[in-house]
Scaffold this active site. Structure first.
Site, PDB file in Angstrom:
ATOM      1  N   GLU A   4       5.279   7.485   5.781  1.00  0.00           N
ATOM      2  CA  GLU A   4       4.272   6.473   6.084  1.00  0.00           C
ATOM      3  C   GLU A   4       4.446   5.391   5.019  1.00  0.00           C
ATOM      4  O   GLU A   4       3.949   5.511   3.899  1.00  0.00           O
ATOM      5  CB  GLU A   4       2.850   7.049   6.004  1.00  0.00           C
ATOM      6  CG  GLU A   4       1.821   6.043   6.497  1.00  0.00           C
ATOM      7  CD  GLU A   4       0.577   5.920   5.637  1.00  0.00           C
ATOM      8  OE1 GLU A   4      -0.402   5.335   6.100  1.00  0.00           O
ATOM      9  OE2 GLU A   4       0.574   6.392   4.482  1.00  0.00           O
TER      10      GLU A   4
ATOM     11  N   ASP B 124       2.469  10.789   3.056  1.00  0.00           N
ATOM     12  CA  ASP B 124       1.404   9.791   2.936  1.00  0.00           C
ATOM     13  C   ASP B 124       1.757   8.714   1.894  1.00  0.00           C
ATOM     14  O   ASP B 124       2.309   9.038   0.829  1.00  0.00           O
ATOM     15  CB  ASP B 124       0.131  10.530   2.493  1.00  0.00           C
ATOM     16  CG  ASP B 124      -1.111   9.682   2.574  1.00  0.00           C
ATOM     17  OD1 ASP B 124      -1.463   9.259   3.678  1.00  0.00           O
ATOM     18  OD2 ASP B 124      -1.741   9.455   1.521  1.00  0.00           O
TER      19      ASP B 124
HETATM   20  C1  NOJ Z   1      -2.801   6.909   4.554  1.00  0.00           C
HETATM   21  C2  NOJ Z   1      -3.579   7.846   5.411  1.00  0.00           C
HETATM   22  O1  NOJ Z   1      -3.074   7.795   6.711  1.00  0.00           O
HETATM   23  C3  NOJ Z   1      -5.012   7.434   5.304  1.00  0.00           C
HETATM   24  O2  NOJ Z   1      -5.825   8.091   6.238  1.00  0.00           O
HETATM   25  C4  NOJ Z   1      -5.474   7.667   3.900  1.00  0.00           C
HETATM   26  O3  NOJ Z   1      -6.792   7.189   3.750  1.00  0.00           O
HETATM   27  C5  NOJ Z   1      -4.578   6.955   2.882  1.00  0.00           C
HETATM   28  N1  NOJ Z   1      -3.196   7.104   3.185  1.00  0.00           N
HETATM   29  C6  NOJ Z   1      -4.809   7.516   1.504  1.00  0.00           C
HETATM   30  O4  NOJ Z   1      -4.306   8.822   1.426  1.00  0.00           O
END
Ligand code: NOJ
Length: 557
Positions: free
Chosen positions: A280, A218
């Site tokens: 991500e 993440d």
């Molecule tokens: C990316 C995640 O995909 C999202 O759902 C989340 O709110 C943020 N990061 C914070 O962790």
């Protein structure tokens, strides 16, 4: 066909490496909304386990499960209070072991979600930090700054939370600020602290020892902040519009974060089997993004190109070319993503009649649902033919639309609440999945409970209504995934064909076969070559012509 010629450009050479993740199709499960085993209205691990045969039959290679850890659920579980356990709303560690074991028995790999940038404010580390004095080693796990008694409302810098509003909040005693790039309930960890790094190495091992095949990481681009935490000299709008390079932002894409990734990679590589990590990382331009997938870093990074590209052949073609060009430069597979739990579902996004600058564009009367679904199917059929790895977000295989008319009272996304509803938020793509038309909560469970209300259209889109109907979106996905596997498309060589500016056409070749893929985004039908056989298409009945907003796969005779 007379107009048909190849451009002669090999956009992407065939991959000789055989690691599974290079060509894998990975299905994202958002546990709160996938399947609910205990009937409390919230999905859970037993629910996911019960649907594994469905995923095997769909034809995916792996699943990525969004966070299931103990969490106050202030951000749908991306606010973790313990990285090495399961929240009771989702089950137990024993349920996780069963899920991983069953998935493996069915030939499915499993990624779990690692959330290293921030914890929940209810994590014992943050509680311990608050209970300790400013300047203490316990506080050094997070990013605190003193409140200036001379100007107590002056925040340490001008950084904004990704969810809207300032990125700094005061500690309960009012003496310090703490940094949270997301919600106030998600304090950012201090990755300069070696103890934080050691903890996460342990967490990786904890899940690798339990047999997971890898991690989705993440906000991988936010771990290190620029020294001295300087003001951001540009605006969030400039950043989102891609007008500046992400590393010009002092809280994103700082070069030193790569040392952390390399460290994690050595942990993964010390395990048997091909364990993998996907980043991500919302990073631009591509030259910055591909740093994350150098051979000793992440195995993949999500390619968010198509989440933001309009339904326009030139723009999509450019996206294809630049994605391969950059990933090939470091030997990494390109990934393809059309939807996930953070964005408007592509069956709705692609039906937008008029675009606009703010979230008011997502009015139900600004969406042509029929065109949206038709284009979504065409986009999927194009993407699943592209060599590399592809991600599918739960429910897209049913053609689910975004649920745009959820009342404010049921919305849970902090983005919606932190912006007083100015940003619509992400609840609309998180509505529980319909499995059966004539069942409580459309088969999400047996009690009819659902943490978000499901719209009536979910009845006709339920999986049981589509199963066995050759024209349904579900059967289209199954056919595409089966054909992709049989013809080895994920590893092929891609050559562009020139069929006119409103058509995306390419060949995918390997030692066994050549597949021609044509997506028609123009208004006129496209004549299909006669020396080829239709093997799959996004609309029924394609023979000699391809209608508008449709994609076809052809086997060369
Ligand atoms: C990316 C995640 O995909 C999202 O759902 C989340 O709110 C943020 N990061 C914070 O962790």
């Amino acid at each position: 066909m007379t107009t048909q010629k190849t451009t002669g450009i090999v956009v992407h050479p065939a991959s000789t490496a055989s690691d599974w993740w290079r060509s894998a199709v990975i299905y994202q499960v958002y546990p709160r909304s996938f399947a609910d085993g205990n009937g409390d209205g919230m999905g859970d691990l037993q629910g996911i386990a019960s649907k594994l045969p469905y995923l095997r039959d769909l034809g995916v290679d792996a699943l990525w499960v969004s966070p299931f850890y103990p969490s106050p659920q202030a951000d749908g579980g991306y606010d973790v209070a313990d990285y090495r356990d399961i929240d009771p709303i989702f089950g137990t560690l024993a349920d996780a072991d069963i899920l991983i074991g069953r998935a493996h028995e069915l030939g499915l790999r499993v990624f779990v979600d690692l959330v290293p940038n921030h914890t929940s404010d209810e994590h014992p580390w943050f509680r311990r930090a608050l209970a300790s004095a400013p300047g203490s080693p316990e506080r050094d796990w997070y990013i605190f700054r003193d409140v200036d008694p001379g100007s107590p409302e002056q925040r340490p810098n001008n950084w904004e939370s990704d969810f809207g509003g300032p990125a700094w909040s005061k500690t309960p005693d009012g003496k310090q600020w703490y940094l949270h790039m997301f919600d106030t309930k998600q304090p950012d960890l201090n990755w300069e602290n070696p103890a934080v790094r050691e903890e996460f190495r342990g967490t990786l091992r904890f899940w690798l020892d339990r047999g997971v095949d890898g991690f989705r990481v993440d906000v991988a681009h936010a771990l290190i902040k620029a020294p001295g935490l300087p003001d951001f000299a540009h605006s969030r709008e400039e950043l989102l519009a891609g007008e500046i390079s992400t590393n010009e932002c002092p809280y994103y894409d700082q070069d030193r974060l790569h040392e952390i990734v390399r460290d994690w990679r050595t942990v993964l590589d010390s395990y048997d089997g091909a364990r993998a990590m996907v980043a991500e990382a919302w990073v631009q331009p591509y030259e910055r993004l591909v740093k994350y997938v150098r051979p000793d870093e992440y195995h993949q990074a999500f390619n968010f190109e198509f989440l933001e590209t309009p339904w326009d052949a030139k723009a999509l073609r450019n996206g294809i070319v630049s994605s391969y060009r950059s990933n090939d430069s470091v030997g990494a597979p390109t990934t393809w993503v059309l939807s996930n739990h953070d964005v408007i579902r592509h069956a709705t996004r692609l039906g937008l009649k008029e675009s606009g600058a703010d979230d008011s564009i997502w009015r139900t009367d600004n969406i042509d649902a029929e065109a949206g679904l038709r284009r979504a199917r065409a986009a999927t059929a194009m993407v699943l033919a592209l060599p590399g790895s592809a991600y599918i977000y739960q429910g897209e295989e049913l053609g689910l639309p975004e649920v745009l008319d959820l009342p404010a009272s049921v919305r849970q996304d902090p983005t919606f609440h932190r912006t007083a509803g100015k940003r619509i938020g992400r609840d609309g793509c998180r509505v529980p999945i319909p499995w059966k038309k004539d069942a409580p909560a459309y088969g999400f469970n047996t009690t009819g409970e659902s943490w978000l209300p499901q719209p009536e259209i979910f009845g006709e889109l339920a999986a049981d209504q589509q199963h066995g109907d050759p024209d349904s979106t579900l059967e289209m996905y199954r056919r595409l995934l089966k054909t992709r596997r049989e013809r080895g498309l994920g590893n092929g060589e891609l050559t562009l064909r020139d069929l006119g500016e409103n058509v995306i056409a390419f060949d995918v070749a390997n030692s066994q076969n050549v597949t021609t893929v044509i997506a028609n985004l123009g208004q006129e039908p496209v004549e299909l070559p006669q020396d080829a056989t239709v093997i799959a298409s996004s609309v029924p009945g394609v023979t000699s012509q391809l209608p508008t907003d449709a994609t076809v796969w052809l086997a060369r005779n």
